[in-house]
Each structure stands twice: as C-alpha cells, then as structure tokens.
Design a protein around this motif. Structure first.
Motif, PDB file in Angstrom:
ATOM      1  N   ALA A  51       0.823  -1.212   0.000  1.00  0.00           N
ATOM      2  CA  ALA A  51       0.000   0.000   0.000  1.00  0.00           C
ATOM      3  C   ALA A  51       0.859   1.266   0.000  1.00  0.00           C
ATOM      4  O   ALA A  51       0.521   2.259  -0.645  1.00  0.00           O
ATOM      5  N   LYS A  52       1.986   1.231   0.705  1.00  0.00           N
ATOM      6  CA  LYS A  52       2.839   2.421   0.808  1.00  0.00           C
ATOM      7  C   LYS A  52       3.494   2.792  -0.516  1.00  0.00           C
ATOM      8  O   LYS A  52       3.973   3.925  -0.672  1.00  0.00           O
ATOM      9  N   ASN A  53       3.529   1.864  -1.466  1.00  0.00           N
ATOM     10  CA  ASN A  53       4.160   2.133  -2.752  1.00  0.00           C
ATOM     11  C   ASN A  53       3.201   2.693  -3.796  1.00  0.00           C
ATOM     12  O   ASN A  53       3.627   3.021  -4.907  1.00  0.00           O
ATOM     13  N   LEU A  54       1.924   2.797  -3.454  1.00  0.00           N
ATOM     14  CA  LEU A  54       0.940   3.338  -4.392  1.00  0.00           C
ATOM     15  C   LEU A  54       1.092   4.855  -4.497  1.00  0.00           C
ATOM     16  O   LEU A  54       1.437   5.520  -3.518  1.00  0.00           O
ATOM     17  N   PRO A  55       0.803   5.428  -5.670  1.00  0.00           N
ATOM     18  CA  PRO A  55       0.723   6.888  -5.770  1.00  0.00           C
ATOM     19  C   PRO A  55      -0.356   7.411  -4.820  1.00  0.00           C
ATOM     20  O   PRO A  55      -1.284   6.683  -4.436  1.00  0.00           O
ATOM     21  N   TYR A  56      -0.245   8.682  -4.457  1.00  0.00           N
ATOM     22  CA  TYR A  56      -1.135   9.261  -3.452  1.00  0.00           C
ATOM     23  C   TYR A  56      -2.613   9.073  -3.815  1.00  0.00           C
ATOM     24  O   TYR A  56      -3.429   8.677  -2.979  1.00  0.00           O
ATOM     25  N   GLY A  57      -2.967   9.372  -5.064  1.00  0.00           N
ATOM     26  CA  GLY A  57      -4.363   9.251  -5.476  1.00  0.00           C
ATOM     27  C   GLY A  57      -4.890   7.841  -5.342  1.00  0.00           C
ATOM     28  O   GLY A  57      -6.046   7.625  -4.960  1.00  0.00           O
ATOM     29  N   GLU A  58      -4.046   6.848  -5.620  1.00  0.00           N
ATOM     30  CA  GLU A  58      -4.480   5.455  -5.497  1.00  0.00           C
ATOM     31  C   GLU A  58      -4.553   5.022  -4.042  1.00  0.00           C
ATOM     32  O   GLU A  58      -5.354   4.146  -3.699  1.00  0.00           O
TER      33      GLU A  58
END
Length: 273
Positions: free
Chosen positions: A160-167
């Motif tokens: 989850a921490k590697n997702l872009p902010y919007g995702e």
C-alpha cells in the motif's frame, strides 16, 4: 422527494463535546436520510472532523444523542459504541490523513475489512478446513471485484505504501466499502489531489453511491467537488452550524461568504441577484 417520504438513517440531536473546558462542537443536529449525499463544510478548525469522530465512535458526545438505523432496520442510540461496533452496524469512514497498513499488500488491506464476515473459527483456520478455504476464496473474489471497480486490479499484490497518493485515497475508500456500509463518511477525500484526480474522484463518489446504494456524508474544502455532487450542505464555524441548505443557497449566504467562502463567492452571489 418530500421529507415525509424519506427514510431516516442517522440522527444527531444537539450533540456537543467539551475538551478540557473548550467546547469544540456545540448543539450539532443532523437528520440524514437514506440515499442522500450531504456535504459538511467550514473553515479549518471549525469542528468538522470532530463531528465525524462523534458519529463514528472515536469520541463520545458530552451532550446530546446520536441514533442510527442498523442493517436490520432497528433504530438505536449509538452514543458510546466503539468504531468496530458501529462498523458492524453499517457505518464506515475514511480519514483526512490516510490510514492504510503501508507494509501490507493492497489485497490484505481490503481483506482486513472483510474479516468480520468470516464464517471460519480459529480451529478451522488452524487445520485449514473446507470452511476456511471457502472463506479465503470468497474474500479473494470480493477483493478482486472491489479493486476492479476502482481499476486497481493490477495493483493487488503491491504494498500500500508504494501506491501513488491518489491510489492510496482510492484504496482507503475501497477498504471502507469492503465492510458493506449503509453510511459512508468521507473526511476530505480530495485532500492532496490535483485537478484531474479530483474530477475522477467526483465521478467515483457518484458511482459508488449508486453501485452500493450508499448514503454519503463528506467533509471537503474543494468547492468544485462540493457544489458539483452534494445535494445539500451544512456549514460549521467555531463548532456551530451557521447555515444549512441547497448548494446554491449556501453559495449565496452572506454569513457563509464572510466566514468561509470569501470574496470570490461574494462576487458570484452578487451577480446572481
């Protein structure tokens, strides 16, 4: 639809909360009907998130009552219920500051919310019974389905921490939906998003409201989003409601313009007269 034909879902009646002598919210009242999409707006520090915390069980009101119609159609006072208890009744929320399990996968973040619907007991899990395997299959299918609605199925194994902010924002909403809520509380869902992401968020909120037959109460500062999707608005300032009504009425309300919207809206309101 006339008010008498609407089905009440949640009612807050004169709720207040005091922290160390400071009255953070005073006499807040709200009748929220099934299927509505309502916006709660106001300046920073007005008490909006504090209201959400009272409605979602993080804070217990010092005064007043909150009642909610649960999944079985039972109207009950929910003051003092924990967030987990309220989630089981049908209330889910997101947070202004994203609260994901960053070191877990996208799938596991959603499965955590699905856990309360498991049929398997600890013994089933330990010996991997058929009931356990059936639970696991259903959870995986539900997870994949939810992610597909958000066009994130290709991110299922990512941390989850590697997702872009919007995702990450989308995943938090997705996780909230996994508990199959009746009421979804969105705390500044557009915070940190650019214009394109906000446009997509507006479409997404409208979509999930229809797809999941939800009632939505949201806090937001992005006036384009608020005016574009909310059916009615409530405005807080210094912990008190200063206005309530249709978006067009709020946009031209002099008290709201002075306290929150500012001079650009004053020009709009003046031109509309």
């Amino acid at each position: 639809m006339a008010e008498k034909d609407k089905e009440l879902l949640l009612q807050a009646k004169d709720i207040s909360i005091v922290f160390g002598g400071l009255r953070a919210v005073s006499d807040f009242s709200l009748d929220l009907y099934k299927g509505e999409l309502i916006g709660l707006i106001g300046p920073n520090g007005a008490g909006k998130t504090t209201v959400f915390n009272m409605l979602s069980g993080i804070y217990k009101p010092t005064e007043g009552t909150v009642t909610f119609v649960d999944r079985n159609g039972k109207l009950d006072v929910i003051n003092g219920r924990s967030p987990a208890q309220l989630n089981r009744l049908g209330i889910a929320r997101t947070f202004q500051n994203i609260r994901l399990f960053g070191s877990l996968s996208v799938a596991d973040n959603i499965k955590i919310a699905l856990h309360q619907n498991r049929k398997a007991n600890p013994v089933d899990v330990l010996v991997r019974t058929g009931k356990f395997r059936k639970d696991e299959k259903l959870m995986q299918e539900k997870t994949e389905h939810l992610l597909s609605l958000f066009h994130m199925e290709n991110k299922i194994s990512e941390y989850a921490k590697n997702l872009p902010y919007g995702e990450q924002r989308k995943l938090e909403i997705c996780r909230a939906l996994a508990s199959a809520p009746e009421l979804l509380l969105l705390d500044e869902p557009a915070a940190g998003m650019n214009g394109q992401e906000t446009e997509e968020l507006m479409e997404m909120i409208s979509f999930i409201r229809k797809e999941f037959k939800l009632t939505v109460l949201l806090i937001e500062h992005d006036m384009k989003l608020v005016m574009g999707i909310c059916e009615r608005l409530m405005v807080l300032n210094y912990g008190k409601i200063i206005a309530s009504g249709l978006p067009a009425e709020i946009q031209s309300n002099s008290a709201v313009i002075k306290a929150y919207l500012g001079s650009e809206y004053e020009a709009i309101a003046g031109g509309a007269q």
